[in-house]
Write a protein that holds these residues in place. Structure first.
Motif, PDB file in Angstrom:
ATOM      1  N   ASP A  39       0.804  -1.157  -0.234  1.00  0.00           N
ATOM      2  CA  ASP A  39       0.149  -0.241  -0.110  1.00  0.00           C
ATOM      3  C   ASP A  39       1.257   1.337   0.433  1.00  0.00           C
ATOM      4  OD1 ASP A  39       1.155  -0.400   2.552  1.00  0.00           O
ATOM      5  OD2 ASP A  39      -0.977   0.106   4.377  1.00  0.00           O
ATOM      6  N   ASN A  40       1.869   0.893  -0.712  1.00  0.00           N
ATOM      7  CA  ASN A  40       2.615   2.436  -0.428  1.00  0.00           C
ATOM      8  C   ASN A  40       3.466   3.049   0.977  1.00  0.00           C
ATOM      9  OD1 ASN A  40       3.081   2.601  -3.810  1.00  0.00           O
ATOM     10  ND2 ASN A  40       0.821   3.264  -3.585  1.00  0.00           N
ATOM     11  N   ASP A  41       3.376   1.991   1.645  1.00  0.00           N
ATOM     12  CA  ASP A  41       3.925   2.252   2.642  1.00  0.00           C
ATOM     13  C   ASP A  41       3.162   3.187   3.204  1.00  0.00           C
ATOM     14  OD1 ASP A  41       5.601   1.867   5.099  1.00  0.00           O
ATOM     15  OD2 ASP A  41       6.876   3.544   4.066  1.00  0.00           O
ATOM     16  N   ASP A  42       1.191   2.624   3.296  1.00  0.00           N
ATOM     17  CA  ASP A  42       0.963   3.681   4.267  1.00  0.00           C
ATOM     18  C   ASP A  42       1.364   3.443   5.568  1.00  0.00           C
ATOM     19  OD1 ASP A  42      -2.008   5.058   5.724  1.00  0.00           O
ATOM     20  OD2 ASP A  42      -3.047   3.683   4.393  1.00  0.00           O
ATOM     21  N   LYS A  43       1.220   5.146   6.467  1.00  0.00           N
ATOM     22  CA  LYS A  43       1.731   4.541   8.273  1.00  0.00           C
ATOM     23  C   LYS A  43       0.068   4.577   9.101  1.00  0.00           C
ATOM     24  CE  LYS A  43       7.186   5.514   7.495  1.00  0.00           C
ATOM     25  NZ  LYS A  43       6.235   5.682   5.373  1.00  0.00           N
ATOM     26  N   SER A  44      -0.546   4.775   8.419  1.00  0.00           N
ATOM     27  CA  SER A  44      -2.066   4.980   9.117  1.00  0.00           C
ATOM     28  C   SER A  44      -2.460   3.901   9.867  1.00  0.00           C
ATOM     29  CB  SER A  44      -3.113   5.358   8.166  1.00  0.00           C
ATOM     30  OG  SER A  44      -3.801   4.343   7.691  1.00  0.00           O
ATOM     31  N   ALA A  57       2.098  -5.441  12.148  1.00  0.00           N
ATOM     32  CA  ALA A  57       1.141  -5.304  13.820  1.00  0.00           C
ATOM     33  C   ALA A  57       1.063  -5.662  14.691  1.00  0.00           C
ATOM     34  CB  ALA A  57       2.855  -3.977  13.823  1.00  0.00           C
ATOM     35  N   LYS A  58      -0.560  -5.283  14.274  1.00  0.00           N
ATOM     36  CA  LYS A  58      -1.303  -5.392  15.680  1.00  0.00           C
ATOM     37  C   LYS A  58      -1.913  -7.102  15.482  1.00  0.00           C
ATOM     38  CE  LYS A  58      -3.427  -0.766  15.131  1.00  0.00           C
ATOM     39  NZ  LYS A  58      -4.807  -0.163  14.937  1.00  0.00           N
ATOM     40  N   TRP A  59      -2.226  -7.636  14.250  1.00  0.00           N
ATOM     41  CA  TRP A  59      -2.530  -8.578  14.003  1.00  0.00           C
ATOM     42  C   TRP A  59      -0.798  -9.373  14.584  1.00  0.00           C
ATOM     43  CZ3 TRP A  59      -6.690 -10.930  14.912  1.00  0.00           C
ATOM     44  CH2 TRP A  59      -8.189  -9.564  14.142  1.00  0.00           C
ATOM     45  N   THR A  60      -0.388  -9.860  14.762  1.00  0.00           N
ATOM     46  CA  THR A  60       1.199 -10.362  15.330  1.00  0.00           C
ATOM     47  C   THR A  60       1.521 -10.120  16.411  1.00  0.00           C
ATOM     48  OG1 THR A  60       2.410  -9.699  13.331  1.00  0.00           O
ATOM     49  CG2 THR A  60       3.669 -10.564  14.999  1.00  0.00           C
ATOM     50  N   ALA A  61       1.108  -9.182  17.446  1.00  0.00           N
ATOM     51  CA  ALA A  61       0.968  -8.852  18.789  1.00  0.00           C
ATOM     52  C   ALA A  61       0.116  -9.686  19.271  1.00  0.00           C
ATOM     53  CB  ALA A  61       0.799  -6.870  19.041  1.00  0.00           C
ATOM     54  N   LEU A  62      -1.222  -9.580  19.263  1.00  0.00           N
ATOM     55  CA  LEU A  62      -2.695 -10.248  19.400  1.00  0.00           C
ATOM     56  C   LEU A  62      -1.845 -11.655  19.286  1.00  0.00           C
ATOM     57  CD1 LEU A  62      -5.011 -11.118  20.535  1.00  0.00           C
ATOM     58  CD2 LEU A  62      -5.774 -10.302  18.163  1.00  0.00           C
ATOM     59  N   GLY A  64     -13.375  -2.708  11.300  1.00  0.00           N
ATOM     60  CA  GLY A  64     -12.445  -2.015  10.384  1.00  0.00           C
ATOM     61  C   GLY A  64     -10.996  -2.904  10.710  1.00  0.00           C
ATOM     62  N   PHE A  65      -9.959  -2.903  10.210  1.00  0.00           N
ATOM     63  CA  PHE A  65      -8.682  -3.848   9.604  1.00  0.00           C
ATOM     64  C   PHE A  65      -8.361  -4.447  10.653  1.00  0.00           C
ATOM     65  CE2 PHE A  65      -9.378  -0.923   5.527  1.00  0.00           C
ATOM     66  CZ  PHE A  65      -9.850  -2.961   4.932  1.00  0.00           C
ATOM     67  N   SER A  66      -8.119  -4.100  11.931  1.00  0.00           N
ATOM     68  CA  SER A  66      -7.611  -4.223  13.417  1.00  0.00           C
ATOM     69  C   SER A  66      -8.705  -5.285  14.449  1.00  0.00           C
ATOM     70  CB  SER A  66      -7.306  -3.108  14.198  1.00  0.00           C
ATOM     71  OG  SER A  66      -6.730  -1.770  13.581  1.00  0.00           O
ATOM     72  N   SER A  67      -9.792  -5.831  13.594  1.00  0.00           N
ATOM     73  CA  SER A  67     -10.382  -6.695  13.957  1.00  0.00           C
ATOM     74  C   SER A  67     -11.319  -7.476  12.782  1.00  0.00           C
ATOM     75  CB  SER A  67     -11.339  -5.701  15.082  1.00  0.00           C
ATOM     76  OG  SER A  67     -12.355  -5.369  14.886  1.00  0.00           O
ATOM     77  N   LEU A  68     -12.102  -8.452  14.232  1.00  0.00           N
ATOM     78  CA  LEU A  68     -12.917  -9.892  13.535  1.00  0.00           C
ATOM     79  C   LEU A  68     -13.798  -9.978  14.313  1.00  0.00           C
ATOM     80  CD1 LEU A  68     -11.048 -12.192  14.109  1.00  0.00           C
ATOM     81  CD2 LEU A  68     -10.669 -12.123  12.007  1.00  0.00           C
TER      82      LEU A  68
END
Length: 778
Positions: A572-577, A586-591, A682-686
């Motif tokens: 995604d062209n290094d989207d840092k949001s 990062a979030k899913w690896t941390a989970l 959103g992309f940080s949960s399911l």
């Protein structure tokens, strides 16, 4: 393969003969032998000029009966044969009894009863206590077939121009569903399907499968294991709607019926029969990163990947070098490309010392390219499969002039292990055992000439992965060995782990992967992975992020692509949001890292019992819920977490919760099942729901990597617990430390096993309130 044309006609070109009578029943050392003529016997003259089928039913173990049907017993029963009861066959005393219901053979909890009337062909399989009918062999359900149909019995004196088949048809009950048969990417319920068990490199979008496992599980509380590594054709309610037909080419067909009554108990008994999965090391649960298949890379590229992941707050535990660690046209010669890797041992050492990665994996396959350094040596010493005229068997598919390692030759195995040890000497910790499906059956001669080339086609995957797995065990220890394998057959679950093969970068392919993982898990495979983001093509950012969420909740998680990288900033062209690929990963690896105390303990329990860790079909945990047998877009992780991957860019998802209280992991909101629910994420949960009566142990926030102290500074989250709720505690080497449980007074017992500043939370864990704004309850 279909032998009939509807109910009334025989298929064109076929001659079919059925066991019509049970003329004689003889007690044997382990059970019963039935002599079954192909027409009813009313006089002595009826015994002439006809075929018979012998049906041997034997007690194999508690809850397991074998059934073998044979036409001509003089036919050679060539190997290879499955390595059954690898830990030793449990003792069982067959029990034979007679009553007005017929002759009954019992093997502990499972029995078979043969109808008392000689002229009524009727064999019923049922629980010994009579409470549970399972399946039956009824009229015209056991037979033999010729193709083409001989017009005169004299013609069968020369069988070279005929094919001979044996088949059985077990009854399907009303509403009964059938599952498993390997890693199949079509519909989860196999009723209505024609399936051929024959390993093939067909991707994830066809009826072909890399992993054909000759075992299926029924919703009625039993399973069937077909005891041949050769080709098996199944018509599952697709020739006769009320029957499962199993057919093989040859003079005999043998299968085992395995009783539960629960599906978990069926898999436990299946694991005794074919082998339990090995335990895998804790570090293997962390994130794996690959270089991708066809892309160029060297030390600088590898370091840039890992440094980029670290900068973006994601720890990689295993780095994988794919095919091009060797030069083109040389695969597999075990020689690093000297231009790109002038000193691989030093490079791997530097990589590990940097802290960017814990372990290193390399790609191999059992094919030896003609232009590689290994080919001449292997060919001269007879380590490669040969043609019948003595030539090395070669072709130009995949690698130019490639040969195939002959693992039936003990010296070839020894040489191959020596090649592997040279990799281990350089610092390689684990092996991706790719391919092994395209094993020829025509014009071939194995070193062990007693073997049937057709049976070797599927069985080769077992030998290949066994050799590599045991080499890893010999070098690193019994519980430190781990593969990343693509091909498999029954029994290969003993050599974990496997991944789902070449999928496209589409939401449909992600759903295919879910179905494949669910089916394989019902064949005794505890550990499973897939290519996050898809292998073929270029995933859109939203697909990549949804796949990351799914992939990090599989037992093992790997980023891997074909002609493009899978590091997040290239997507995604290094989207840092916060909603960009890098932060999502990062979030899913941390989970997953926080879940390690739970995952590792559940993995040990699952391997011990022959259950899948993830993806675990919902029906394994809720077998009495009829809906659970049809759920193929969601799964369990262990026995307490339910996951519903999201396949829509919008984040909308519909999922099912079985009976009970379910708590959203991200919000602590409680839903009551059974029922269907809709959410938007959103992309940080399911939808990640925790089952009631669960003690969930979470590692300390902020820890990097899968290996840490699983009892120090943990959070013990209680989810609507009652007396008796428990959670096993393991250290990161797999040693059992003890159990946390809820006592009679409702207090948590076993807290002395915990270290540091642990916390306890009631009815959910301490949630991040920011999730409330990203989850919609539709």
């Amino acid at each position: 393969m279909k032998f009939r044309d509807g109910m009334w006609l025989t298929a064109e070109g076929m001659r079919v003969e059925y066991a019509e009578d049970v003329y004689n029943i003889t007690e044997t050392e382990r059970g019963l032998s039935l002599l079954c003529p192909s027409r009813k016997i009313f006089s002595r003259g009826d015994t002439l000029n006809q075929s018979t089928i012998t049906i041997d039913i034997e007690a194999a173990s508690d809850g397991i009966l074998s059934v073998e049907t044979t036409h001509w017993a003089g036919a050679a029963n060539r190997g290879p044969h499955f390595d059954l009861f690898p830990d030793g066959q449990p003792k069982i005393e067959p029990q034979v009894s007679k009553s007005d219901k017929g002759t009954t053979l019992s093997a502990g909890a499972l029995s078979a009863t043969i109808h008392p009337d000689q002229h009524t062909f009727d064999i019923r399989f049922h629980s010994t206590d009579g409470s549970k009918p399972l399946t039956s062999l009824l009229n015209r359900s056991v037979g033999l077939a010729y193709s083409p149909a001989p017009s005169n019995p004299m013609q069968t004196g020369d069988m070279r121009d005929f094919k001979h088949y044996m088949f059985t048809q077990t009854t399907l009950g009303i509403g009964e569903t059938v599952h498993g048969l390997g890693e199949r990417f079509g519909a989860f319920n196999k009723v209505g399907q024609s399936i051929t068990l024959w390993n093939a490199d067909g991707g994830t979008s066809s009826d072909q499968a890399y992993k054909n496992v000759s075992f299926w599980l029924s919703s009625r509380g039993y399973g069937v294991f077909i005891d041949t590594p050769g080709k098996v054709d199944l018509e599952i309610g697709s020739e006769r709607c009320s029957r499962v037909q199993t057919s093989v080419e040859g003079q005999r067909l043998k299968w085992y019926i395995i009783y539960g009554p629960t599906p978990k108990e069926v898999l436990q008994r299946y694991a005794v029969l074919t082998g339990r999965p090995g335990q895998v090391p804790s570090w293997s649960f962390g994130l794996w990163l690959s270089t991708s298949f066809t892309t160029n890379y060297d030390e600088t590229t590898v370091n840039s990947f890992l440094e980029g992941m670290k900068e973006r707050d994601t720890q990689v535990d295993v780095f994988h070098y794919d095919c091009f660690w060797m030069k083109a046209f040389t695969w597999t010669d075990f020689v690093f490309d000297s231009e790109r890797f002038p000193d691989p041992k030093a490079q791997i050492s530097r990589l590990k010392k940097s802290g960017l990665v814990k372990k290193v994996c390399v790609w191999i396959n059992p094919y030896i390219a003609q232009h590689g350094a290994a080919f001449k040596n292997a060919a001269e010493k007879g380590y490669l499969l040969k043609r019948r005229n003595g030539d090395v068997w070669q072709w130009d598919l995949w690698q130019a002039g490639m040969g195939i390692i002959d693992f039936t030759n003990p010296e070839a195995v020894k040489w191959y292990v020596e090649c592997l040890n040279e990799l281990f000497d350089k610092g390689v910790d684990c092996i991706k055992t790719d391919f092994g499906e395209r094993i020829p059956t025509l014009d071939v001669e194995w070193y062990d000439k007693s073997l049937d080339p057709h049976k070797m086609h599927n069985y080769y995957a077992f030998l290949y992965n066994k050799v590599v797995y045991e080499a890893l065990q010999a070098r690193y220890g019994t519980t430190e060995a781990v593969l990343f394998a693509r091909s498999a057959c029954a029994g290969t679950q003993r050599f974990p782990l496997v991944w789902g093969g070449d999928c496209e970068s589409t939401p449909e392919a992600m759903a295919e992967s879910v179905r494949g993982g669910l089916g394989l898990g019902l064949g005794g495979f505890t550990f499973w992975s897939n290519d996050i983001g898809g292998f073929e093509g270029y995933p859109a950012p939203w697909i990549y992020k949804r796949w990351v969420a799914f992939g990090l909740l599989c037992s093992h998680s790997r980023l891997h692509g074909s002609s493009s990288y899978r590091v997040p900033w290239t997507i995604d062209n290094d989207d840092k949001s916060e909603e960009g690929c890098s932060r999502t990963l990062a979030k899913w690896t941390a989970l997953k890292t926080r879940l390690m105390p739970y995952l590792y303990a559940q993995g040990a329990k699952a391997a011990e019992n022959g259950w899948p860790l993830s993806l675990r079909a919902i029906c394994l945990e809720f077998p009495d819920d009829q809906t659970a047998w049809y759920l193929d877009r969601q799964f369990m992780v262990g026995d307490a977490l339910l996951v519903a991957p999201i396949f829509e860019e919008s984040g909308e998802v519909e999922f099912y919760l079985p009976k009970g209280k379910w708590t959203s992991f991200f919000t602590n909101r409680v839903r009551d099942g059974p029922g269907w629910f809709k959410e938007k994420h959103g992309f940080s949960s399911l939808p990640l729901y925790v089952r009631e009566n669960t003690i969930l142990i979470l590692g300390k926030s902020g820890i990097k990597g899968a290996v840490y102290d699983y009892v120090e500074d943990v959070e013990v989250a209680l989810y609507h617990v009652k007396e008796g709720a428990s959670a096993e505690l393991l250290d990161n080497q797999g040693n059992k430390l003890g159990t946390l449980k809820i006592g009679a007074n409702g207090e948590l017992e076993g807290k002395s096993l915990l270290k540091g500043s642990y916390t306890t939370s009631e009815n959910g864990h301490e949630v991040d309130e920011s999730y409330s704004s990203t989850i919609g309850w539709l």
